[in-house]
Design a protein around this motif. Sequence first.
Motif, PDB file in Angstrom:
ATOM      1  N   ASP A   1       0.831  -1.211   0.000  1.00  0.00           N
ATOM      2  CA  ASP A   1       0.000   0.000   0.000  1.00  0.00           C
ATOM      3  C   ASP A   1       0.864   1.259   0.000  1.00  0.00           C
ATOM      4  O   ASP A   1       0.583   2.214  -0.721  1.00  0.00           O
ATOM      5  N   LEU A   2       1.908   1.264   0.832  1.00  0.00           N
ATOM      6  CA  LEU A   2       2.812   2.410   0.902  1.00  0.00           C
ATOM      7  C   LEU A   2       3.501   2.626  -0.448  1.00  0.00           C
ATOM      8  O   LEU A   2       3.569   3.755  -0.948  1.00  0.00           O
ATOM      9  N   VAL A   3       3.974   1.554  -1.050  1.00  0.00           N
ATOM     10  CA  VAL A   3       4.643   1.650  -2.354  1.00  0.00           C
ATOM     11  C   VAL A   3       3.681   2.209  -3.395  1.00  0.00           C
ATOM     12  O   VAL A   3       4.038   3.094  -4.168  1.00  0.00           O
ATOM     13  N   SER A   4       2.464   1.726  -3.402  1.00  0.00           N
ATOM     14  CA  SER A   4       1.461   2.195  -4.358  1.00  0.00           C
ATOM     15  C   SER A   4       1.166   3.682  -4.170  1.00  0.00           C
ATOM     16  O   SER A   4       1.111   4.452  -5.144  1.00  0.00           O
ATOM     17  N   GLN A   5       0.983   4.101  -2.922  1.00  0.00           N
ATOM     18  CA  GLN A   5       0.705   5.519  -2.632  1.00  0.00           C
ATOM     19  C   GLN A   5       1.881   6.398  -3.045  1.00  0.00           C
ATOM     20  O   GLN A   5       1.702   7.464  -3.643  1.00  0.00           O
ATOM     21  N   TRP A   6       3.072   5.966  -2.709  1.00  0.00           N
ATOM     22  CA  TRP A   6       4.253   6.763  -3.040  1.00  0.00           C
ATOM     23  C   TRP A   6       4.491   6.800  -4.538  1.00  0.00           C
ATOM     24  O   TRP A   6       4.903   7.837  -5.067  1.00  0.00           O
ATOM     25  N   ALA A   7       4.251   5.702  -5.234  1.00  0.00           N
ATOM     26  CA  ALA A   7       4.422   5.688  -6.685  1.00  0.00           C
ATOM     27  C   ALA A   7       3.499   6.729  -7.311  1.00  0.00           C
ATOM     28  O   ALA A   7       3.907   7.475  -8.212  1.00  0.00           O
ATOM     29  N   GLU A   8       2.270   6.799  -6.832  1.00  0.00           N
ATOM     30  CA  GLU A   8       1.321   7.782  -7.362  1.00  0.00           C
ATOM     31  C   GLU A   8       1.793   9.201  -7.069  1.00  0.00           C
ATOM     32  O   GLU A   8       1.745  10.082  -7.936  1.00  0.00           O
ATOM     33  N   GLN A   9       2.264   9.448  -5.861  1.00  0.00           N
ATOM     34  CA  GLN A   9       2.739  10.794  -5.524  1.00  0.00           C
ATOM     35  C   GLN A   9       4.004  11.141  -6.315  1.00  0.00           C
ATOM     36  O   GLN A   9       4.152  12.275  -6.784  1.00  0.00           O
ATOM     37  N   LEU A  10       4.901  10.187  -6.467  1.00  0.00           N
ATOM     38  CA  LEU A  10       6.104  10.438  -7.262  1.00  0.00           C
ATOM     39  C   LEU A  10       5.737  10.749  -8.710  1.00  0.00           C
ATOM     40  O   LEU A  10       6.304  11.647  -9.326  1.00  0.00           O
ATOM     41  N   ARG A  11       4.775  10.026  -9.235  1.00  0.00           N
ATOM     42  CA  ARG A  11       4.340  10.250 -10.611  1.00  0.00           C
ATOM     43  C   ARG A  11       3.757  11.661 -10.779  1.00  0.00           C
ATOM     44  O   ARG A  11       3.986  12.327 -11.783  1.00  0.00           O
ATOM     45  N   ARG A  12       3.025  12.130  -9.758  1.00  0.00           N
ATOM     46  CA  ARG A  12       2.376  13.447  -9.845  1.00  0.00           C
ATOM     47  C   ARG A  12       3.306  14.607  -9.519  1.00  0.00           C
ATOM     48  O   ARG A  12       3.194  15.686 -10.088  1.00  0.00           O
ATOM     49  N   THR A  13       4.217  14.403  -8.553  1.00  0.00           N
ATOM     50  CA  THR A  13       4.999  15.538  -8.059  1.00  0.00           C
ATOM     51  C   THR A  13       6.512  15.357  -8.143  1.00  0.00           C
ATOM     52  O   THR A  13       7.249  16.321  -7.961  1.00  0.00           O
ATOM     53  N   GLY A  14       6.971  14.134  -8.332  1.00  0.00           N
ATOM     54  CA  GLY A  14       8.404  13.893  -8.401  1.00  0.00           C
ATOM     55  C   GLY A  14       9.074  13.654  -7.067  1.00  0.00           C
ATOM     56  O   GLY A  14      10.256  13.334  -7.014  1.00  0.00           O
ATOM     57  N   GLY A  15       8.332  13.799  -5.952  1.00  0.00           N
ATOM     58  CA  GLY A  15       8.968  13.612  -4.651  1.00  0.00           C
ATOM     59  C   GLY A  15       7.991  13.303  -3.537  1.00  0.00           C
ATOM     60  O   GLY A  15       6.802  13.592  -3.632  1.00  0.00           O
ATOM     61  N   VAL A  16       8.529  12.699  -2.486  1.00  0.00           N
ATOM     62  CA  VAL A  16       7.771  12.364  -1.279  1.00  0.00           C
ATOM     63  C   VAL A  16       8.656  12.720  -0.089  1.00  0.00           C
ATOM     64  O   VAL A  16       9.842  12.390  -0.071  1.00  0.00           O
ATOM     65  N   ASP A  17       8.083  13.396   0.902  1.00  0.00           N
ATOM     66  CA  ASP A  17       8.783  13.693   2.160  1.00  0.00           C
ATOM     67  C   ASP A  17       8.010  13.057   3.298  1.00  0.00           C
ATOM     68  O   ASP A  17       6.796  13.252   3.400  1.00  0.00           O
ATOM     69  N   VAL A  18       8.729  12.323   4.162  1.00  0.00           N
ATOM     70  CA  VAL A  18       8.085  11.646   5.287  1.00  0.00           C
ATOM     71  C   VAL A  18       8.990  11.737   6.505  1.00  0.00           C
ATOM     72  O   VAL A  18      10.210  11.579   6.406  1.00  0.00           O
ATOM     73  N   ARG A  19       8.384  12.001   7.640  1.00  0.00           N
ATOM     74  CA  ARG A  19       9.120  12.011   8.911  1.00  0.00           C
ATOM     75  C   ARG A  19       9.316  10.574   9.386  1.00  0.00           C
ATOM     76  O   ARG A  19       8.404   9.773   9.298  1.00  0.00           O
ATOM     77  N   TYR A  20      10.508  10.259   9.858  1.00  0.00           N
ATOM     78  CA  TYR A  20      10.777   8.946  10.442  1.00  0.00           C
ATOM     79  C   TYR A  20      11.248   9.120  11.876  1.00  0.00           C
ATOM     80  O   TYR A  20      11.756  10.181  12.241  1.00  0.00           O
TER      81      TYR A  20
END
Length: 96
Positions: A9-28
């Motif tokens: 699920d995380l991979v799918s969500q991030w793939a969509e965001q990467l496709r739309r915006t080119g980047g993902v930022d997440v706090r760890y």
Amino acid sequence: MSHDQDHADLVSQWAEQLRRTGGVDVRYTDDDDLARYRRAGRDAGKLLDRPVQTVARHGIIHVSLTDWGDNPLETRLEDARTRNAIDRPFRAYPER
């Protein structure tokens, strides 16, 4: 939900965001989170068949497509986002 399903699920969500915006930022919060997010970022790039880079600093991991903007659509999207960001403050205060 299983750990594998969470990852998928995380991979799918991030793939969509990467496709739309080119980047993902997440706090760890710890090394386990960081490893999980790096793996998810790499897998999202593989899902898109595009190269990714993961950079972690100060508790935030940034996953980005290293080839973002190489095609005309992404360039136009980025230009439009930049123009909107610049214009937004001016729209907030209409001329008198």
